[in-house]
Design an enzyme around this catalytic site. Sequence first.
Site, PDB file in Angstrom:
ATOM      1  CG  HIS A 254      -3.066 -22.340 -15.719  1.00  0.00           C
ATOM      2  ND1 HIS A 254      -2.279 -21.272 -16.092  1.00  0.00           N
ATOM      3  CD2 HIS A 254      -3.525 -22.896 -16.878  1.00  0.00           C
ATOM      4  CE1 HIS A 254      -2.234 -21.203 -17.410  1.00  0.00           C
ATOM      5  NE2 HIS A 254      -2.984 -22.163 -17.912  1.00  0.00           N
ATOM      6  CG  ASN A 255      -8.082 -21.064 -10.700  1.00  0.00           C
ATOM      7  OD1 ASN A 255      -8.992 -21.449 -11.426  1.00  0.00           O
ATOM      8  ND2 ASN A 255      -7.812 -19.775 -10.537  1.00  0.00           N
ATOM      9  CG  ASP A 295      -4.125 -26.632 -17.219  1.00  0.00           C
ATOM     10  OD1 ASP A 295      -3.072 -27.001 -17.765  1.00  0.00           O
ATOM     11  OD2 ASP A 295      -4.854 -25.732 -17.681  1.00  0.00           O
ATOM     12  CD  GLN A 455      -7.661 -11.822 -24.483  1.00  0.00           C
ATOM     13  OE1 GLN A 455      -6.557 -12.308 -24.223  1.00  0.00           O
ATOM     14  NE2 GLN A 455      -8.744 -12.554 -24.567  1.00  0.00           N
TER      15      GLN A 455
END
Length: 520
Positions: A254-255, A295, A455
Amino acid sequence: MGSSSSSYAPKTIYLDVDGKVQKVVFSRHCSPCDIKELLCSSSNIPRNTAIMMVDPEGAMVSIDPTMPTNSPNSLYKVISLSTGQLGDREDMFQNVLSQVAEQFSRAFRINELKTEVTNRLAMLEKRVELEGLKVVEIEKCKNDLKKLRDEMTSRGGGRVGNCPCKYNFSDDGKKLNPRRDVPSYPKYTLSQETIEALKKPTFDVWHWEHNEMLSCLEYMYHDLGLVKEFNMNPITLKRWLLGIQENYRSNPFHNFRHCFCVSQMMYGMINLCNLPEKMTLTDMGILMTAAVCHDLDHPGYNNTYQINARTEMAVRYNDISPLENHHCAVAFQILSLPECNIFANVELEAYKQIRQAIITLILATDMARHGEILDSFKHKVDSFDFTNEEHVTCLKMVLIKCCDISNEVRPTEVAEPWVDCLLEEYFMQSDREKTEGLPVAPFMDRDKVTKPTAQIGFIKFVLIPMFETVMKLFPQIEEIMVQPLRDSRDHYEELKQIDDAMTEAQKKKTENMSLGGKKK
């Protein structure tokens, strides 16, 4: 993990340290700060010293996980910015400046020079007013000019220090410290090839530096007509984008690159689905701005951790989507700054509607609400009406959800590193939860999850059903978005079969060795 990935392979560079070759190895997921500390340690330079790195030709090399590797025959050199050649040059430069200033003071009448400069500054002020910049920009320019005059009066010339260029969301969550100068990140001229690639889900987000991503985002706002529609000052748009970038943390997943990834996918879906022909430009601005902000200031630990650990964030938002509420709060903290308010020229009532719509979309990214939102859209999609505000709002919520979790739509070589980044962030959280005695989700436990098992279920039961529902409204996404999801599902199911076969073979080998030992 069940299968390894090339993105886990460490990276190696070679340094020239006092004439000797020093080998440095680091993970591709190290932060730039960690790499700088490692370089300082390897080069016998104190920690926290400002440094730069150059190649044998003297060209600067970026210090981050994407830096190019070299060989022992082409050594990099780490240079301290506080000492050495740069310090000598700065001292020499300051001495020369002092001598020149003294000579000028003797050779010219300083009062006449000040009068001339003051007149020119007054002309600049008039020019700014005539060119019609907004009031806040005019006031900023006047303040800057006043500071210049005061500095001339007090020091008779000299160098003006650079303003800091960082937005910091303070610990109390109430104040951002904005930069006051005009942002000056390098302007990248996008090639026609890049412009076309930006509109497609196949765009490779790993090949771009932060400044390049900022330029791409800026281009998207201009290309969609949002700058004109909202009468944005282009300088304000630049400041806002910088404020956004600098309020994303350096998490594994989360960048800011994730922010760009989601925003680029939104831009791609807007173009692929021909949304400007079906919805308003205001809707396009809401979709893009929500994607950019969705975010902001993510701490790297999800809502479950926030609630179980009873963090300040969870308490503040009463355990109701604490992260998403925080992202909204930071987004509008940035927009509340006059120099960052891209909606400053929008009428008050229109702004209230835009603000509420952006909040609605960001809150929709909470996966705890996934079933509720998708079910609502399924009931509307067969008789969808683009003139129905409720229908359009529901579509926008689904679109930002699609973009937020769309990595598996991309080619495998682009998507798979994101899985590694997400698992790294999950493992950081589960390790902390174990330490603090909190519940640990199996899909985040490094001792239980593998890449295929992580996944397969997500793709089969979350991604494919949602994108296939959107496909009913926009059939054109099947080939370029839905089929890659099916291929990705098949890819991970094959990997799982291989993992299972290897596990079973290892189990039989262990059993045979155990039986052999008993016979002896």
